[in-house]
Design a protein around this motif. Structure first.
Motif, PDB file in Angstrom:
ATOM      1  N   GLU A   1       8.071  -9.295  -4.170  1.00 37.36           N
ATOM      2  CA  GLU A   1       6.755  -8.681  -3.941  1.00 37.36           C
ATOM      3  C   GLU A   1       6.684  -8.045  -2.557  1.00 37.36           C
ATOM      4  O   GLU A   1       6.129  -6.947  -2.389  1.00 37.36           O
ATOM      5  N   ARG A   2       7.252  -8.739  -1.542  1.00 40.95           N
ATOM      6  CA  ARG A   2       7.243  -8.162  -0.188  1.00 40.95           C
ATOM      7  C   ARG A   2       8.075  -6.875  -0.126  1.00 40.95           C
ATOM      8  O   ARG A   2       7.661  -5.886   0.477  1.00 40.95           O
TER       9      ARG A   2
ATOM     10  N   SER B   1       8.686  -4.868  -2.615  1.00 43.30           N
ATOM     11  CA  SER B   1       7.956  -3.857  -3.370  1.00 43.30           C
ATOM     12  C   SER B   1       6.854  -3.243  -2.508  1.00 43.30           C
ATOM     13  O   SER B   1       6.662  -2.014  -2.505  1.00 43.30           O
ATOM     14  N   MET B   2       6.130  -4.070  -1.775  1.00 41.41           N
ATOM     15  CA  MET B   2       5.062  -3.559  -0.900  1.00 41.41           C
ATOM     16  C   MET B   2       5.638  -2.676   0.208  1.00 41.41           C
ATOM     17  O   MET B   2       5.065  -1.630   0.547  1.00 41.41           O
ATOM     18  N   ARG B   3       6.784  -3.081   0.771  1.00 40.30           N
ATOM     19  CA  ARG B   3       7.428  -2.261   1.801  1.00 40.30           C
ATOM     20  C   ARG B   3       7.845  -0.902   1.247  1.00 40.30           C
ATOM     21  O   ARG B   3       7.660   0.127   1.902  1.00 40.30           O
ATOM     22  N   ALA B   4       8.365  -0.900   0.043  1.00 44.83           N
ATOM     23  CA  ALA B   4       8.797   0.360  -0.586  1.00 44.83           C
ATOM     24  C   ALA B   4       7.588   1.248  -0.868  1.00 44.83           C
ATOM     25  O   ALA B   4       7.638   2.479  -0.647  1.00 44.83           O
ATOM     26  N   ARG B   5       6.496   0.658  -1.324  1.00 46.39           N
ATOM     27  CA  ARG B   5       5.266   1.441  -1.569  1.00 46.39           C
ATOM     28  C   ARG B   5       4.758   2.058  -0.281  1.00 46.39           C
ATOM     29  O   ARG B   5       4.353   3.226  -0.239  1.00 46.39           O
ATOM     30  N   ARG B   6       4.766   1.239   0.764  1.00 46.55           N
ATOM     31  CA  ARG B   6       4.296   1.720   2.052  1.00 46.55           C
ATOM     32  C   ARG B   6       5.174   2.861   2.564  1.00 46.55           C
ATOM     33  O   ARG B   6       4.669   3.885   3.056  1.00 46.55           O
TER      34      ARG B   6
ATOM     35  N   LEU C   1       7.004   4.873   0.785  1.00 45.81           N
ATOM     36  CA  LEU C   1       6.754   6.049  -0.063  1.00 45.81           C
ATOM     37  C   LEU C   1       5.445   6.737   0.327  1.00 45.81           C
ATOM     38  O   LEU C   1       5.378   7.971   0.442  1.00 45.81           O
ATOM     39  N   ALA C   2       4.423   5.932   0.566  1.00 52.07           N
ATOM     40  CA  ALA C   2       3.125   6.510   0.971  1.00 52.07           C
ATOM     41  C   ALA C   2       3.254   7.225   2.306  1.00 52.07           C
ATOM     42  O   ALA C   2       2.685   8.319   2.494  1.00 52.07           O
TER      43      ALA C   2
END
Length: 107
Positions: A91-92, A94-99, A101-102
């Motif tokens: 989950e961590r 995944s959140m880093r990858a989303r961030r 990408l954003a």
């Protein structure tokens, strides 16, 4: 040598050779049935002796079964803890990858 045995240390452990029980004077006559056969009593005594000898084995078997159950439960708990730890890590990430990408899309 004519040694007399006691209850705790009988002369023999063979039920066939044990002395028959005689009624005591304090026991009222007719308190027990008179038609009891000694062969049935000795067979019962032998069966009880066999059961008594098997008790430690049965207890050891039950103890081992309980230990195996505890070990399996412990293994399952360890696997569950490891799975939760990996899930939090995923989950961590995944959140880093989303961030990331954003941030790439924004700039």
């Amino acid at each position: 040598m004519n040694a007399i045995g006691t209850i705790d240390r009988p002369v023999t452990h063979d039920p066939q050779k044990l002395a028959p029980m005689t009624p005591s004077m304090s026991e009222p006559s007719g308190s027990a049935t008179s038609d009891v056969t000694t062969t049935g009593a000795s067979a019962s005594r032998q069966n009880r002796t066999r059961e008594m000898q098997l008790i430690p084995e049965a207890m050891a078997r039950a103890h081992m079964h309980e230990r195996l159950r505890e070990a399996n439960a412990e293994r399952q708990a360890v696997r569950l803890i490891a799975a939760r730890k990996m899930q939090r890590r995923a989950e961590r990430v995944s959140m880093r990858a989303r961030r990331a990408l954003a941030m790439a899309v924004m700039h």
